[in-house]
Scaffold this motif. Structure first.
Motif, PDB file in Angstrom:
ATOM      1  N   TRP A  42      39.557  47.987  33.117  1.00 50.93           N
ATOM      2  CA  TRP A  42      39.342  46.783  33.564  1.00 50.93           C
ATOM      3  C   TRP A  42      40.648  45.955  34.048  1.00 50.93           C
ATOM      4  CZ3 TRP A  42      42.135  42.994  30.624  1.00 50.93           C
ATOM      5  CH2 TRP A  42      42.593  43.647  29.376  1.00 50.93           C
ATOM      6  N   VAL A  43      41.962  46.516  33.425  1.00 49.98           N
ATOM      7  CA  VAL A  43      43.275  45.840  33.658  1.00 49.98           C
ATOM      8  C   VAL A  43      43.375  46.008  35.481  1.00 49.98           C
ATOM      9  CG1 VAL A  43      45.647  46.361  33.358  1.00 49.98           C
ATOM     10  CG2 VAL A  43      43.980  47.048  31.494  1.00 49.98           C
ATOM     11  N   ASN A  44      42.941  47.154  35.799  1.00 51.81           N
ATOM     12  CA  ASN A  44      43.192  46.903  37.301  1.00 51.81           C
ATOM     13  C   ASN A  44      42.027  46.534  38.417  1.00 51.81           C
ATOM     14  OD1 ASN A  44      45.863  48.219  36.804  1.00 51.81           O
ATOM     15  ND2 ASN A  44      44.634  50.381  36.608  1.00 51.81           N
ATOM     16  N   ALA A  45      41.085  46.049  37.488  1.00 48.91           N
ATOM     17  CA  ALA A  45      40.021  45.548  38.462  1.00 48.91           C
ATOM     18  C   ALA A  45      40.340  44.091  38.934  1.00 48.91           C
ATOM     19  CB  ALA A  45      38.799  45.366  37.442  1.00 48.91           C
ATOM     20  N   SER A  46      39.879  43.914  40.168  1.00 47.34           N
ATOM     21  CA  SER A  46      40.076  42.715  40.944  1.00 47.34           C
ATOM     22  C   SER A  46      39.197  41.683  40.572  1.00 47.34           C
ATOM     23  CB  SER A  46      40.181  42.711  42.683  1.00 47.34           C
ATOM     24  OG  SER A  46      39.919  41.791  43.033  1.00 47.34           O
ATOM     25  N   PRO A  47      39.444  40.565  40.010  1.00 49.01           N
ATOM     26  CA  PRO A  47      38.378  39.375  39.732  1.00 49.01           C
ATOM     27  C   PRO A  47      37.643  39.023  41.091  1.00 49.01           C
ATOM     28  CG  PRO A  47      40.681  38.464  39.651  1.00 49.01           C
ATOM     29  CD  PRO A  47      40.807  40.174  39.845  1.00 49.01           C
ATOM     30  N   LEU A  48      38.035  39.490  42.318  1.00 48.32           N
ATOM     31  CA  LEU A  48      37.453  39.017  43.426  1.00 48.32           C
ATOM     32  C   LEU A  48      36.416  39.781  43.648  1.00 48.32           C
ATOM     33  CD1 LEU A  48      40.630  37.808  45.355  1.00 48.32           C
ATOM     34  CD2 LEU A  48      39.201  36.427  43.979  1.00 48.32           C
ATOM     35  N   SER A  49      36.281  40.746  43.001  1.00 51.39           N
ATOM     36  CA  SER A  49      35.194  41.891  43.349  1.00 51.39           C
ATOM     37  C   SER A  49      33.671  41.368  42.894  1.00 51.39           C
ATOM     38  CB  SER A  49      35.298  43.245  42.523  1.00 51.39           C
ATOM     39  OG  SER A  49      34.217  44.204  42.893  1.00 51.39           O
ATOM     40  N   THR A  50      33.171  40.659  44.052  1.00 52.88           N
ATOM     41  CA  THR A  50      31.897  39.932  43.715  1.00 52.88           C
ATOM     42  C   THR A  50      30.792  40.411  44.817  1.00 52.88           C
ATOM     43  OG1 THR A  50      32.541  38.024  44.847  1.00 52.88           O
ATOM     44  CG2 THR A  50      32.925  38.073  42.419  1.00 52.88           C
ATOM     45  N   ILE A  51      29.576  39.960  44.768  1.00 55.87           N
ATOM     46  CA  ILE A  51      28.727  40.185  45.755  1.00 55.87           C
ATOM     47  C   ILE A  51      28.288  38.962  46.359  1.00 55.87           C
ATOM     48  CG2 ILE A  51      26.653  41.127  46.404  1.00 55.87           C
ATOM     49  CD1 ILE A  51      26.971  43.600  44.443  1.00 55.87           C
TER      50      ILE A  51
END
Length: 207
Positions: A1-10
């Motif tokens: 989760w640390v490297n996940a982008s909060p912009l990763s949405t559909i």
């Protein structure tokens, strides 16, 4: 989760009024993420399939889509989508823009991990409706960058679909359809105006 982008949405486009531009205004207040489950529980013949097919038509040019169901006979399907003239379901090579699968059970086995998976609809015997939670869990376990939209039958007067609360637990979004009425039963990730519990009127036009 640390490297996940909060912009990763559909950026899913919900059904809307093609002729007049009307829409469910909560679309701008919810965030759909990879791995999400959307449940659509509706009374028989009140618009579940129309909702699913509109989702397909509105998103097949943006994302890989797979439509799986138990009532999609070729001629009947072609007649149904013949009225949906605001998008072309065939690409320039003459191939459909989406995958269509006839399916009656074992949904987990055919989930496409990175697609928008549209399941219309999951049928369970009356003494096995409690299994819907495990079925949805199995579907979600196969998702990576994709999502699944699961359609269920709902009895008249009931708030939730088959399996009751078991059908709601893993859903990020849960919509209930009655005659010309859609209720937002659950919206897990929202911003601005809270859509939970809101009721919207709609009409199905041209079938």
């Amino acid at each position: 989760w640390v490297n996940a982008s909060p912009l990763s949405t559909i950026d899913i486009t919900l059904p809307y009024g093609v002729r007049d531009g009307t829409k469910f205004d909560f679309e701008n207040n919810i965030t759909v993420s990879p791995g999400d489950i959307i449940v659509l529980a509706g009374v028989s013949n009140m618009g579940k399939t129309a909702f699913i097919l509109n989702l397909l038509w509105n998103n097949m040019d943006k994302y890989p889509c797979t439509l799986m169901g138990n009532e999609y006979y070729p001629a009947k399907f072609k007649r149904r989508v013949g009225n949906m003239d605001w998008a072309n379901p065939i690409n320039p090579s003459g191939i459909p823009k989406f995958e269509l699968i006839e399916r009656h059970d074992d949904w987990k086995a055919i989930i496409r991990p990175n697609n928008i998976n549209l399941i219309d609809w999951i049928n369970l015997p009356g003494d096995q409706t409690y299994l819907i939670g495990k079925i949805i869990e199995g579907i979600q376990s196969q998702l990576k960058d994709g999502i699944a939209v699961v359609s269920l039958q709902k009895s008249v007067g009931k708030e939730l679909g088959v399996g009751g609360g078991f059908s709601q637990h893993l859903a990020s979004y849960y919509f209930a359809i009655d005659f010309e009425k859609l209720t937002v039963m659950k919206a897990k990730e929202w911003k601005g105006t809270n859509p939970n519990g809101k009721v919207y009127g709609f009409q199905i036009v041209d079938g």
